[in-house]
Write a protein that holds these residues in place. Structure first.
Motif, PDB file in Angstrom:
ATOM      1  N   GLU A 179       0.830  -1.215   0.000  1.00 16.62           N
ATOM      2  CA  GLU A 179       0.000   0.000   0.000  1.00 16.62           C
ATOM      3  C   GLU A 179       0.856   1.254   0.000  1.00 16.62           C
ATOM      4  OE1 GLU A 179      -2.525  -0.075   3.433  1.00 16.62           O
ATOM      5  OE2 GLU A 179      -2.802  -2.237   3.163  1.00 16.62           O
ATOM      6  N   TRP A 180       2.141   1.082   0.153  1.00 11.57           N
ATOM      7  CA  TRP A 180       3.029   2.218   0.386  1.00 11.57           C
ATOM      8  C   TRP A 180       3.866   2.559  -0.834  1.00 11.57           C
ATOM      9  CZ3 TRP A 180       2.350  -2.289   3.060  1.00 11.57           C
ATOM     10  CH2 TRP A 180       1.611  -2.199   4.227  1.00 11.57           C
ATOM     11  N   GLY A 181       3.697   1.803  -1.906  1.00 11.92           N
ATOM     12  CA  GLY A 181       4.478   2.041  -3.117  1.00 11.92           C
ATOM     13  C   GLY A 181       3.912   1.183  -4.229  1.00 11.92           C
ATOM     14  N   THR A 182       4.739   0.850  -5.224  1.00 15.49           N
ATOM     15  CA  THR A 182       4.192   0.129  -6.373  1.00 15.49           C
ATOM     16  C   THR A 182       4.483  -1.369  -6.374  1.00 15.49           C
ATOM     17  OG1 THR A 182       6.126   0.825  -7.632  1.00 15.49           O
ATOM     18  CG2 THR A 182       4.148   2.142  -7.884  1.00 15.49           C
ATOM     19  N   ALA A 183       5.751  -1.752  -6.129  1.00 17.57           N
ATOM     20  CA  ALA A 183       6.094  -3.172  -6.243  1.00 17.57           C
ATOM     21  C   ALA A 183       5.582  -3.960  -5.046  1.00 17.57           C
ATOM     22  CB  ALA A 183       7.610  -3.332  -6.343  1.00 17.57           C
ATOM     23  N   PRO A 184       4.733  -4.991  -5.271  1.00 19.87           N
ATOM     24  CA  PRO A 184       4.316  -5.816  -4.140  1.00 19.87           C
ATOM     25  C   PRO A 184       5.469  -6.711  -3.691  1.00 19.87           C
ATOM     26  CG  PRO A 184       3.503  -6.785  -6.172  1.00 19.87           C
ATOM     27  CD  PRO A 184       4.180  -5.488  -6.558  1.00 19.87           C
ATOM     28  N   GLY A 185       5.441  -7.139  -2.449  1.00 19.28           N
ATOM     29  CA  GLY A 185       6.365  -8.172  -2.018  1.00 19.28           C
ATOM     30  C   GLY A 185       5.891  -9.517  -2.539  1.00 19.28           C
ATOM     31  N   LEU A 186       6.794 -10.509  -2.554  1.00 15.91           N
ATOM     32  CA  LEU A 186       6.441 -11.842  -3.052  1.00 15.91           C
ATOM     33  C   LEU A 186       7.027 -12.884  -2.106  1.00 15.91           C
ATOM     34  CD1 LEU A 186       7.310 -11.160  -6.796  1.00 15.91           C
ATOM     35  CD2 LEU A 186       4.996 -11.504  -5.879  1.00 15.91           C
ATOM     36  N   TRP A 187       6.227 -13.930  -1.866  1.00 18.11           N
ATOM     37  CA  TRP A 187       6.714 -14.996  -0.981  1.00 18.11           C
ATOM     38  C   TRP A 187       6.700 -16.296  -1.781  1.00 18.11           C
ATOM     39  CZ3 TRP A 187       5.395 -14.744   4.897  1.00 18.11           C
ATOM     40  CH2 TRP A 187       6.122 -15.710   5.606  1.00 18.11           C
ATOM     41  N   LEU A 188       7.875 -16.839  -2.047  1.00 14.34           N
ATOM     42  CA  LEU A 188       7.991 -18.065  -2.835  1.00 14.34           C
ATOM     43  C   LEU A 188       8.351 -19.219  -1.906  1.00 14.34           C
ATOM     44  CD1 LEU A 188       9.106 -15.452  -4.508  1.00 14.34           C
ATOM     45  CD2 LEU A 188       9.831 -17.142  -6.173  1.00 14.34           C
ATOM     46  N   ARG A 189       7.737 -20.379  -2.135  1.00 12.02           N
ATOM     47  CA  ARG A 189       8.032 -21.531  -1.290  1.00 12.02           C
ATOM     48  C   ARG A 189       8.179 -22.778  -2.149  1.00 12.02           C
ATOM     49  NH1 ARG A 189       5.642 -20.646   4.125  1.00 12.02           N
ATOM     50  NH2 ARG A 189       4.435 -18.714   4.028  1.00 12.02           N
ATOM     51  N   LEU A 223      11.286  -8.319  -1.089  1.00 19.27           N
ATOM     52  CA  LEU A 223      10.736  -7.045  -0.623  1.00 19.27           C
ATOM     53  C   LEU A 223      11.367  -5.911  -1.429  1.00 19.27           C
ATOM     54  CD1 LEU A 223      11.041  -7.665   3.242  1.00 19.27           C
ATOM     55  CD2 LEU A 223       8.971  -7.850   1.849  1.00 19.27           C
ATOM     56  N   PRO A 224      10.657  -4.775  -1.583  1.00 15.75           N
ATOM     57  CA  PRO A 224      11.250  -3.642  -2.293  1.00 15.75           C
ATOM     58  C   PRO A 224      12.462  -3.108  -1.528  1.00 15.75           C
ATOM     59  CG  PRO A 224       8.911  -3.259  -1.801  1.00 15.75           C
ATOM     60  CD  PRO A 224       9.320  -4.489  -1.067  1.00 15.75           C
ATOM     61  N   GLY A 225      13.324  -2.396  -2.228  1.00 16.83           N
ATOM     62  CA  GLY A 225      14.514  -1.853  -1.586  1.00 16.83           C
ATOM     63  C   GLY A 225      14.298  -0.522  -0.875  1.00 16.83           C
ATOM     64  N   VAL A 226      13.261   0.213  -1.251  1.00 17.27           N
ATOM     65  CA  VAL A 226      12.972   1.489  -0.576  1.00 17.27           C
ATOM     66  C   VAL A 226      12.685   1.198   0.902  1.00 17.27           C
ATOM     67  CG1 VAL A 226      11.419   3.483  -0.497  1.00 17.27           C
ATOM     68  CG2 VAL A 226      11.942   2.397  -2.687  1.00 17.27           C
ATOM     69  N   PRO A 227      13.483   1.749   1.815  1.00 21.57           N
ATOM     70  CA  PRO A 227      13.363   1.354   3.223  1.00 21.57           C
ATOM     71  C   PRO A 227      11.953   1.468   3.804  1.00 21.57           C
ATOM     72  CG  PRO A 227      15.393   2.571   2.906  1.00 21.57           C
ATOM     73  CD  PRO A 227      14.637   2.664   1.602  1.00 21.57           C
ATOM     74  N   SER A 228      11.241   2.559   3.484  1.00 20.73           N
ATOM     75  CA  SER A 228       9.907   2.724   4.082  1.00 20.73           C
ATOM     76  C   SER A 228       8.946   1.630   3.596  1.00 20.73           C
ATOM     77  CB  SER A 228       9.350   4.104   3.757  1.00 20.73           C
ATOM     78  OG  SER A 228       9.309   4.285   2.352  1.00 20.73           O
ATOM     79  N   GLU A 229       9.035   1.274   2.306  1.00 19.83           N
ATOM     80  CA  GLU A 229       8.154   0.222   1.779  1.00 19.83           C
ATOM     81  C   GLU A 229       8.550  -1.150   2.326  1.00 19.83           C
ATOM     82  OE1 GLU A 229       7.710   0.337  -2.521  1.00 19.83           O
ATOM     83  OE2 GLU A 229       7.959   2.507  -2.535  1.00 19.83           O
ATOM     84  N   MET A 230       9.861  -1.385   2.368  1.00 24.00           N
ATOM     85  CA  MET A 230      10.358  -2.665   2.865  1.00 24.00           C
ATOM     86  C   MET A 230       9.877  -2.884   4.300  1.00 24.00           C
ATOM     87  SD  MET A 230      12.780  -4.152   4.951  1.00 24.00           S
ATOM     88  CE  MET A 230      13.825  -2.748   5.352  1.00 24.00           C
ATOM     89  N   LYS A 231      10.037  -1.841   5.136  1.00 26.02           N
ATOM     90  CA  LYS A 231       9.642  -1.971   6.542  1.00 26.02           C
ATOM     91  C   LYS A 231       8.144  -2.172   6.689  1.00 26.02           C
ATOM     92  CE  LYS A 231      13.324   0.927   8.273  1.00 26.02           C
ATOM     93  NZ  LYS A 231      13.687   2.207   8.883  1.00 26.02           N
ATOM     94  N   ALA A 232       7.368  -1.394   5.911  1.00 27.26           N
ATOM     95  CA  ALA A 232       5.914  -1.482   6.030  1.00 27.26           C
ATOM     96  C   ALA A 232       5.434  -2.877   5.636  1.00 27.26           C
ATOM     97  CB  ALA A 232       5.243  -0.411   5.175  1.00 27.26           C
ATOM     98  N   ILE A 233       5.944  -3.402   4.507  1.00 28.53           N
ATOM     99  CA  ILE A 233       5.500  -4.737   4.082  1.00 28.53           C
ATOM    100  C   ILE A 233       5.951  -5.784   5.103  1.00 28.53           C
ATOM    101  CG2 ILE A 233       5.607  -6.489   2.257  1.00 28.53           C
ATOM    102  CD1 ILE A 233       5.859  -4.313   0.227  1.00 28.53           C
TER     103      ILE A 233
END
Lengths: 414, 414
Positions: free
Chosen positions: A130-140, A149-159
């Motif tokens: 919700e804080w930027g464009t690239a969603p995080g992804l969880w692969l298993r 996770l995105p590299g932008v610190p605020s987005e990374m932390k929020a996700i």
């Protein structure tokens, strides 16, 4: 569970950016009771990234990768991870809609390449951003996991905080609770000594961190249920405060200035500061806190003797006898600013931040602080100098000391 | 030459410390023209450290390791590296003497375990540490090298800069020269556009970095001789300043406040600042610079209308008509503080740093800045707000803007 952190971006390898993501994730995982044995930094080169991520998967259960999810050709984390997990990338219209919506909300035109961020590895879980464009992804796959996770610190932390943390806690089977307690006026080694027995325990863990003249004590408790963890944490907190209560000033994400603004607002009190060697740092730190305008009516930075006389009313006698570096001068500054501002508390600070200006009687680091209110006046001489103290450290410590004294000034009236 | 950076310390993997050593070394190596393809972080575990250092040696020509040279049992970098290079550790009396001397000079008793730091791998070169106890070590074998540096950032940097840098430059066969140019008032993307052709070149490299509302342009030139490199660098610098000169404010390790203190001291000028929304940040940044007392006579932080009237002499009319957020109010603050302090320049700043308090006419981020001197008065309205701007960013940008305006105020009189 063993976790490995991989930070992606050529800008890291070039030293343009300091990797704060890795330390955030390290600390967050530690607080979840998850071990981190390795961290890697990786550029935007596909062959090397493939090698580094494979290595990480071979020795760790979970790999958290931050960076490389952007819209440009350099951003290849998604592709490399999809390949390693044999999950082909496909366009995901739901994600594309969210990305378009992000730009619409901000009134910025979207570039076509932003839709690269809507490519999702088949079978991967989408961690909404919700804080930027690239969603995080969880692969298993086969007991191994990789979280992108995105590299932008605020987005990374929020996700991480909103989409990952709770679930990692639940998957690691451990429930935890934690506290950060703030102390001032005691050294880390003294805290070490007083809390030695608690620090030797495995659960809760008790760890002191010193910095800027303060000591934070982090308490992290693990348990089979959240309640057990919380109870362990509370018991340990109590035991720490029983021993160090007199130095305690707040908990959680706080600072002396936040505590002053909070305490003064709650009681409807105001303050004003006359600063010499701290050069406005007390005012500046207080006004950083939203809502400070209710609390601080006036700040004056008066370096020169003339201004101390003219604006604050420091007497020529005091300046001639005790000099500008004296308790008397600090007190007259405190009284002067209080009367000028009509505030409940007046603070006066004068001293020598260095690097030059020290004398045998008053070496660099000597700071006089005075507080004046209707019912009470206090004045102090401090020596903040150490072998390695810089001008900035001395100023910061003096300002912190003044804030802590302000915080305590009215506390015995409660 | 391919170089790899390994940062050692469990405190890094726990997230207690952010790894600034790795970014310092990355940037330093880049400026030497040496490629870094990998970075690793490694805890204080011998088996894992052996694995990680072997991997680094297998894929890189030179490995620079920082951390793990301390006096305690946890500090194992020296032992692991000696083992990998098959160089037995032996006591070195010369190093031991230096370590003893370090403690004698500081009047601190030395602990016996500090002598662990006098163990040197046979055949390794000692990189003397005048700034602490553990010397750096340079191990070489079969075309591969490993440099061990202490983890304390100040010691690591000093040993790198004084004992390693020149020699790496000479071994890599490349001579270089560099510049850091500071610009204000232009966006990174505009710089990108204007300098596009220079940035596309391989030598000198030209790279803009944005931060805090400023843009730094780094120029690094390589050549077969230091003179050639310096000449390339100078030519490119000139070409950049020809295009962006109006935004340029200083070079090297500088800041707007340092430039203001320098410029005002040189001309014997003084200033005084009346700050509302910046809460003393201009005064605080100026007084951070040693020697500022000659330049800044007075700073006033006046949040309330009452103080603006009482201390700065802002008229009731101005406050009633234009309001506290207006050019007129900023100008009266500037005139008021100038007259109160008797300074050459007066600066007035009033605006809305947020997060609340914005209106349709004056949204959060609106800041009025005025400058008054005998011969000239200037007043401005700025909007520092962006989607993501925080209170702190708005305050910082407003203060920077005021400092830059102060720097330029007298420049046309030269």
């Amino acid at each position: 569970m063993i976790c490995e952190i991989v930070s992606v971006g050529t800008e890291l390898l070039l030293g343009d950016v300091t990797d704060t993501n890795a330390s955030f994730l390290s600390r967050a995982l530690r607080e979840l009771g998850i071990c981190v044995y390795h961290r890697q930094t990786c550029g935007d080169n596909p062959a090397r990234m493939r090698e580094q991520l494979s290595l990480a998967l071979s020795r760790s259960d979970l790999v958290i990768v931050s960076g490389g999810l952007g819209p440009t050709r350099d951003d290849i984390t998604r592709d490399v991870a999809a390949e390693l997990f044999s999950m082909p990338l496909v366009h995901n219209e739901e994600v594309a809609e969210q990305i378009r919506g992000y730009f619409v909300r901000r009134g910025i035109p979207m570039k076509e390449n932003n839709l690269r961020q809507a490519q999702v590895p088949v079978g991967a879980e989408i961690l909404q951003n919700e804080w930027g464009t690239a969603p995080g992804l969880w692969l298993r796959r086969e007991g191994k996991g990789m979280i992108l996770l995105p590299g932008v610190p605020s987005e990374m932390k929020a996700i991480f905080n909103h989409r990952v943390k709770e679930r990692l806690a639940s998957e690691s089977g451990v429930r935890f609770a934690n506290r950060i307690l703030h102390f001032y006026g005691i050294s880390e080694s003294a805290v070490d000594e007083v809390l030695g027995d608690l620090m030797a325990r495995e659960n809760p863990t008790v760890a002191p961190y010193a910095g800027n003249g303060e000591v934070e004590v982090h308490v992290t408790a693990f348990g089979e249920s959240a309640e057990t963890a919380e109870r362990f944490c509370r018991e340990t907190e109590k035991s720490i405060l029983d021993r160090l209560g007199e130095y305690y000033y707040g908990n959680g994400d706080t600072s002396p200035e936040q505590e002053v603004v909070k305490a003064f607002s709650e009681r409807g009190l105001t303050l004003a500061a006359a600063e010499s060697c701290t050069g406005g740092l007390v005012a500046q730190r207080l006004t950083r806190v939203s809502g400070a305008s209710e609390v601080i009516g006036l700040g004056v930075v008066s370096y020169s003797e003339e201004m101390k006389k003219k604006i604050l009313g420091v007497s020529a006698d005091t300046l001639a006898n005790g000099g500008v570096y004296s308790k008397a001068c600090a007190m007259e500054m405190a009284r002067g600013i209080r009367s000028l501002a009509g505030s409940d508390l007046g603070i006066g600070i004068t001293g020598i931040a260095g690097p030059s200006g020290g004398t045998k009687e008053d070496p660099v680091g000597t700071v006089y602080i005075a507080l004046a209110s209707e019912k009470k006046e206090e004045e102090y001489r401090f020596l903040f100098g150490h072998v390695k103290s810089s001008r900035e450290e001395i100023r910061f410590r003096a300002a912190t000391q003044a804030l802590i004294l302000a915080l305590r000034h009215f506390s015995d009236e409660e």
